[in-house]
Design a protein around this motif. Sequence first.
Motif, short mmCIF file in Angstrom:
data_model
loop_
_atom_site.label_atom_id
_atom_site.label_comp_id
_atom_site.label_asym_id
_atom_site.label_seq_id
_atom_site.Cartn_x
_atom_site.Cartn_y
_atom_site.Cartn_z
N PHE A 84 -5.55 -3.36 6.00
CA PHE A 84 -5.95 -3.94 4.73
C PHE A 84 -7.36 -3.47 4.36
CE2 PHE A 84 -7.78 -7.46 2.24
CZ PHE A 84 -6.84 -7.57 1.23
N LYS A 85 -8.26 -3.54 5.32
CA LYS A 85 -9.65 -3.17 5.08
C LYS A 85 -9.77 -1.69 4.70
CE LYS A 85 -12.46 -2.80 8.57
NZ LYS A 85 -13.30 -3.11 9.74
N PRO B 139 -10.49 0.09 -0.35
CA PRO B 139 -11.31 1.11 -1.04
C PRO B 139 -10.46 2.16 -1.77
CG PRO B 139 -12.16 0.70 1.17
CD PRO B 139 -10.83 0.01 1.08
N LYS B 140 -9.29 2.47 -1.24
CA LYS B 140 -8.41 3.45 -1.90
C LYS B 140 -7.93 2.89 -3.24
CE LYS B 140 -6.71 5.23 2.54
NZ LYS B 140 -5.53 5.40 3.40
N LEU B 141 -7.65 1.59 -3.28
CA LEU B 141 -7.22 0.98 -4.53
C LEU B 141 -8.36 0.97 -5.54
CD1 LEU B 141 -5.07 -2.03 -3.25
CD2 LEU B 141 -4.28 0.16 -4.13
N ARG B 142 -9.55 0.73 -5.07
CA ARG B 142 -10.71 0.76 -5.98
C ARG B 142 -10.91 2.17 -6.54
NH1 ARG B 142 -13.27 -3.75 -6.60
NH2 ARG B 142 -13.11 -5.42 -5.05
N ALA B 143 -10.62 3.16 -5.71
CA ALA B 143 -10.73 4.56 -6.17
C ALA B 143 -9.69 4.85 -7.24
CB ALA B 143 -10.57 5.51 -4.99
N ALA C 175 2.44 1.06 -9.24
CA ALA C 175 2.51 -0.20 -9.98
C ALA C 175 1.12 -0.80 -10.17
CB ALA C 175 3.41 -1.19 -9.25
N PHE C 176 0.21 -0.51 -9.24
CA PHE C 176 -1.15 -1.02 -9.31
C PHE C 176 -1.84 -0.59 -10.61
CE2 PHE C 176 -5.71 -0.22 -7.99
CZ PHE C 176 -6.10 -1.56 -8.04
N PHE D 120 0.81 -1.23 0.00
CA PHE D 120 0.00 0.00 0.00
C PHE D 120 0.84 1.28 0.00
CE2 PHE D 120 -2.50 -3.23 2.40
CZ PHE D 120 -3.42 -3.50 1.40
N SER D 121 2.11 1.16 -0.37
CA SER D 121 2.98 2.33 -0.46
C SER D 121 2.69 3.07 -1.77
CB SER D 121 4.44 1.90 -0.44
OG SER D 121 4.74 1.10 -1.58
#
Length: 276
Positions: A67-68, A72-76, A17-18, A10-11
């Motif tokens: 993690f939880k 949502p930040k990754l989905r954003a 890279a995501f 989550f860095s």
Amino acid sequence: MKRILFPTDFSDVANNAFVHALGLAKLVHGELILLHTYELPIVDNQFAPQNYQLLFDSLELSNFEKFKDEVPKLRAIAEENHFEDIKMSHMIMDGDLMYNIKEIIKKDKIDYVVMGTSGATGWKEAFLGTNTGEAIVNLSVPVLSIPKDCKYTKIETIGFTTRYREKDKEALKQVIKIAKAANAKVKCLYVKTKATDNTEATFDEWKEQFKKDPVTFFVLPNEDVKESISDFITHQEIDVLAMLTYKRSFFESLFSSSFTEKMSYNSEVPILALQE
């Protein structure tokens, strides 16, 4: 549907890279499996406090809560980059990162791994003493490594280095599939040294076999293989460099300090490491 494993801490490096992982998933019509791992401290049972289990439960809970919060930040991020249609699932595991990756590859039939690399000299940090470097030389599936400052853009040109061995053809076919999906072209490089055992007949045979594919072949005479690769990336405007990891010692030497100095201006080029 192809399955792409994306380990993340989550860095900022991982989040960058995501986006590339999402882009690859779109190209290969794949799904993403996001993996977050953590390691519990090693405590000698003989001297463990009575609240030993409470300590571990607390650490596991804090990792789960992180993690939880981060998912949502990754989905954003996916929505911001117009990849909201990519199917994603999530895993959180304790234990060694590389061990977990290998187990997931076997269990879930993973096709690709995408990982971010950190450090000012992206190429060196990617391959020497990092998780990404270990993944590249030890995993059984292709690994796409993304330098921390490499922003996602449409892939126009994929470079592929070869030694014109028969087994290299399968790797080239993998690269061609990705190139066709991206409507990109492939530029295939062979550095011809005095020690070469390839002939013009071999070069012609490859050109004939791949004549219907978007591939251009380059045979460059030079005794300095590393310098040739560096110049090739620059002059041919390579967006992604695909390489086979068939000779680990040479592959790792590409990212020695002397080479990375030459590669400083190419440090934002992602590398797709293909396994034999």
